[in-house]
Each structure stands twice: as structure tokens, then as C-alpha cells.
Design a protein around this motif. Structure first.
Motif, PDB file in Angstrom:
ATOM      1  N   LEU A 127      55.236  40.757  10.419  1.00 44.03           N
ATOM      2  CA  LEU A 127      55.373  39.698   9.420  1.00 44.03           C
ATOM      3  C   LEU A 127      56.738  39.655   8.746  1.00 44.03           C
ATOM      4  N   VAL A 128      57.407  40.804   8.636  1.00 43.61           N
ATOM      5  CA  VAL A 128      58.679  40.826   7.911  1.00 43.61           C
ATOM      6  C   VAL A 128      59.844  40.497   8.843  1.00 43.61           C
ATOM      7  N   ARG A 129      59.908  41.178   9.951  1.00 40.89           N
ATOM      8  CA  ARG A 129      61.016  40.930  10.879  1.00 40.89           C
ATOM      9  C   ARG A 129      60.833  39.631  11.656  1.00 40.89           C
ATOM     10  N   ARG A 130      59.602  39.239  11.879  1.00 42.71           N
ATOM     11  CA  ARG A 130      59.326  37.996  12.608  1.00 42.71           C
ATOM     12  C   ARG A 130      58.518  37.081  11.691  1.00 42.71           C
ATOM     13  N   ARG A 131      59.151  36.103  11.188  1.00 40.12           N
ATOM     14  CA  ARG A 131      58.489  35.181  10.268  1.00 40.12           C
ATOM     15  C   ARG A 131      57.923  34.004  11.062  1.00 40.12           C
ATOM     16  N   GLU A 132      56.912  34.294  11.853  1.00 38.78           N
ATOM     17  CA  GLU A 132      56.329  33.280  12.720  1.00 38.78           C
ATOM     18  C   GLU A 132      54.896  32.932  12.326  1.00 38.78           C
ATOM     19  N   ALA A 185      53.562  44.963   0.067  1.00 40.17           N
ATOM     20  CA  ALA A 185      53.021  43.703  -0.448  1.00 40.17           C
ATOM     21  C   ALA A 185      54.092  42.914  -1.194  1.00 40.17           C
ATOM     22  N   ARG A 186      54.908  43.591  -1.972  1.00 33.66           N
ATOM     23  CA  ARG A 186      55.991  42.904  -2.687  1.00 33.66           C
ATOM     24  C   ARG A 186      57.014  42.331  -1.709  1.00 33.66           C
ATOM     25  N   ASP A 187      57.271  43.050  -0.632  1.00 30.58           N
ATOM     26  CA  ASP A 187      58.206  42.552   0.380  1.00 30.58           C
ATOM     27  C   ASP A 187      57.669  41.286   1.045  1.00 30.58           C
ATOM     28  N   LEU A 188      56.364  41.247   1.303  1.00 33.47           N
ATOM     29  CA  LEU A 188      55.777  40.047   1.895  1.00 33.47           C
ATOM     30  C   LEU A 188      55.849  38.862   0.935  1.00 33.47           C
ATOM     31  N   ARG A 220      59.319  37.542   1.209  1.00 32.18           N
ATOM     32  CA  ARG A 220      59.617  36.897   2.487  1.00 32.18           C
ATOM     33  C   ARG A 220      58.912  35.554   2.626  1.00 32.18           C
ATOM     34  N   TYR A 221      57.748  35.425   2.021  1.00 30.39           N
ATOM     35  CA  TYR A 221      56.970  34.189   2.103  1.00 30.39           C
ATOM     36  C   TYR A 221      56.817  33.635   0.685  1.00 30.39           C
ATOM     37  N   ARG A 229      62.124  41.068  -8.078  1.00 29.52           N
ATOM     38  CA  ARG A 229      62.401  41.289  -6.666  1.00 29.52           C
ATOM     39  C   ARG A 229      62.464  42.780  -6.363  1.00 29.52           C
ATOM     40  N   LEU A 230      62.077  43.105  -5.161  1.00 29.22           N
ATOM     41  CA  LEU A 230      62.090  44.494  -4.710  1.00 29.22           C
ATOM     42  C   LEU A 230      63.502  44.870  -4.289  1.00 29.22           C
ATOM     43  N   SER A 231      63.971  46.008  -4.775  1.00 27.97           N
ATOM     44  CA  SER A 231      65.325  46.442  -4.423  1.00 27.97           C
ATOM     45  C   SER A 231      65.376  46.881  -2.965  1.00 27.97           C
TER      46      SER A 231
END
Length: 280
Positions: free
Chosen positions: A27-32, A64-67, A70-71, A133-135
Motif C-alpha cells: 500500500l505504501v510503495r505501490r499506491r494502486e 497506520a499514520r503512514d497510510l 499516503r492516502y 505528520r509522521l517524521s
């Protein structure tokens, strides 16, 4: 998405790193994927975080914060459900991420995690709820290594409380601390009166209990007395019957002998009177 619930099992903490790496590649590297799918993974990660050790919970919370970053569409999970119009209900038991309606819910788990006993977990949850935001350095793998406490202890170590300003003087015996009693206010008087009423009620209940116990003991004593008197009466009756048996037996024996003698005499008299009649 379905296997994330297994992380809460006793041996599930060993698979947290692998699961987060898979989510990062998927999900993070591939935002498809759609926003609904990412929101489902965010909800599932927040759901298992409170049940994991602190270092694993920090990693899942960071993922979860990274997702959420990203979205951007998943940021509505941080809003209150009262401010949104929802047409469906979040199905927490649904294994398909695109069918569970995760966007119909909210990230309420962050509120519970903000009161976590681990200070880093609590601060991270508070920052996530505020939308910070996550550092770049707060990666799940690094957090797991840095705050790992599987060898024992607490990571980070617990700070000792600061000494009281009067602690040194008390240790040297140079001062005597007197704690004055608070003044008797109206509220304290009310509490004191309520305590007295409660004590009186307890005393009354104790008296009732003692009276009931006394009544039970008196009833049991009366029943035992009646039973003892009945046993004594039966014993005397048995003794009377035992003493009467020999006398009755003796009376029956003498009466039988007299009757037999009378019968013999009667038979002898009848035979003597018959002979003269025969001679005649």
C-alpha cells in the motif's frame, strides 16, 4: 487484512514485522488501491494496536499514520462521525477490505491509545489524532528495535520522581512537619452526619442479626429438649414392659397347672361312678 487479527495471539508479536513489511510493499510503495482499502487497513491496524506489546504497538501505529499520509482520503477517519453523513455501517468482522465500509467509522482507538501507560505510545496516538505528520525517522522497523523491552525492564526507563524540597531537612531531623486538620465546613458536617446515620443503620442491622440468631438458637434448644423428654419416656416404657414380662409368665404357668389338676380330677370322678353302674 484478514490475518492482521492473528497478531493479537500469544505468539503473534513475532509476526508484526513481517506483516508491516507486507503492508508497506502493498500500500505504501505501490499506491494502486482505493481509499476504502487503505482505510480498512488503517482501522484494522488501530484495532490490534492496544493488544500488542508497546514496541509492536508503536510500529503498527506508525504504519497506520503512514497510510493516512499516503492516502489523504483516509483523513476523514480523524473527524467525528457526528459531522459526517454516513450511508453504511462499519463491518468490523468483514475480511474483505473493500466491503467493510471503513470510512463509515472513525479512528476512535486513538483516544484510548492517548491514555496508554507507555508514554511514547500515548504521545504518538495524540499526535496522530491531531493530524500531525509522521517524521521520516519514525519508521515501524526502527521503532520496534529502539523500544523493544523483550529482555525485561521498561524502555524508555522510568524516571525517578523529584525529591521534595523538605526531604533533606526531614532526613536531618531539623524540622517537624505538622499537618493541620482542615476546618469543619458545612460539607464536612453533612458527611459526618451521613457517616453517623450509616453507623446507626449498621448497628440496627447488627442487632436484628443478633436477635434472629438468638431466636434460631432458642428454637433449636426447645426442639432438643422435647426430643430428650420423648426419649426418656420411651426408655421408661421399655423398662416397664421388660419388668412385666417375668410376672406375666409366672402367672400364666401357675394358672396352667391348676387347670390341668382340675381336669384330671374331673376325669377320675367320672370313671369311678361308671363302674358301679356297670356292676348293677
Amino acid at each position: 487484512h484478514r490475518l492482521l487479527l492473528r497478531l493479537v495471539l500469544p505468539d503473534g508479536a513475532e509476526n508484526v514485522a513481517t506483516a508491516l513489511e507486507c503492508i508497506d510493499m502493498l500500500l505504501v510503495r505501490r499506491r494502486e488501491y482505493k481509499t476504502e482499502t487503505a482505510a480498512a487497513f488503517v482501522k484494522r491496524l488501530l484495532l490490534v494496536t492496544p493488544h500488542l506489546p508497546p514496541h509492536c504497538g508503536l510500529a503498527t501505529l506508525a504504519c497506520a499514520r503512514d497510510l493516512i499520509q499516503r492516502y489523504p482520503g483516509t483523513q476523514q477517519l480523524l473527524d467525528s462521525t457526528e459531522d459526517r453523513t454516513m450511508t453504511a455501517t462499519y463491518a468490523v468482522e468483514e475480511d474483505a477490505p473493500d466491503k467493510c465500509n471503513a470510512l463509515s467509522s472513525s479512528a476512535w482507538e486513538l483516544v484510548a491509545l492517548s491514555a496508554h501507560y507507555h508514554p511514547v505510545v500515548a504521545s504518538s496516538a495524540t499526535a496522530a489524532a491531531a493530524g500531525e505528520r509522521l517524521s521520516l525517522v519514525d519508521k515501524p522497523a526502527r521503532l520496534m528495535r529502539e523500544f523493544d523491552a523483550s529482555d525485561g525492564g521498561f524502555n524508555p526507563p522510568i524516571r525517578l520522581p523529584a525529591k521534595h524540597p523538605l526531604a533533606s531537612k526531614v532526613a536531618k531531623g531539623k524540622t517537624h512537619i505538622v499537618i493541620p486538620k482542615p476546618p469543619l465546613t458545612a460539607s464536612r458536617m453533612v458527611r459526618a452526619s451521613e457517616a453517623e446515620v450509616a453507623d446507626k443503620q449498621d448497628v440496627g442491622a447488627g442487632r436484628k442479626m443478633l436477635f434472629a440468631q438468638y431466636a434460631r438458637e432458642a428454637t433449636r434448644f426447645a426442639l432438643q429438649s422435647e426430643l430428650l423428654a420423648l426419649r426418656r419416656t420411651l426408655a421408661r416404657h421399655a423398662e416397664w414392659r421388660a419388668a412385666r414380662k417375668p410376672a406375666a409368665a409366672a402367672a400364666n404357668g401357675s394358672g396352667g397347672k391348676a387347670k390341668a389338676t382340675a381336669t384330671k380330677r374331673k376325669r377320675g370322678g367320672g370313671g369311678g361312678g361308671g363302674e358301679p353302674r356297670a356292676k348293677a
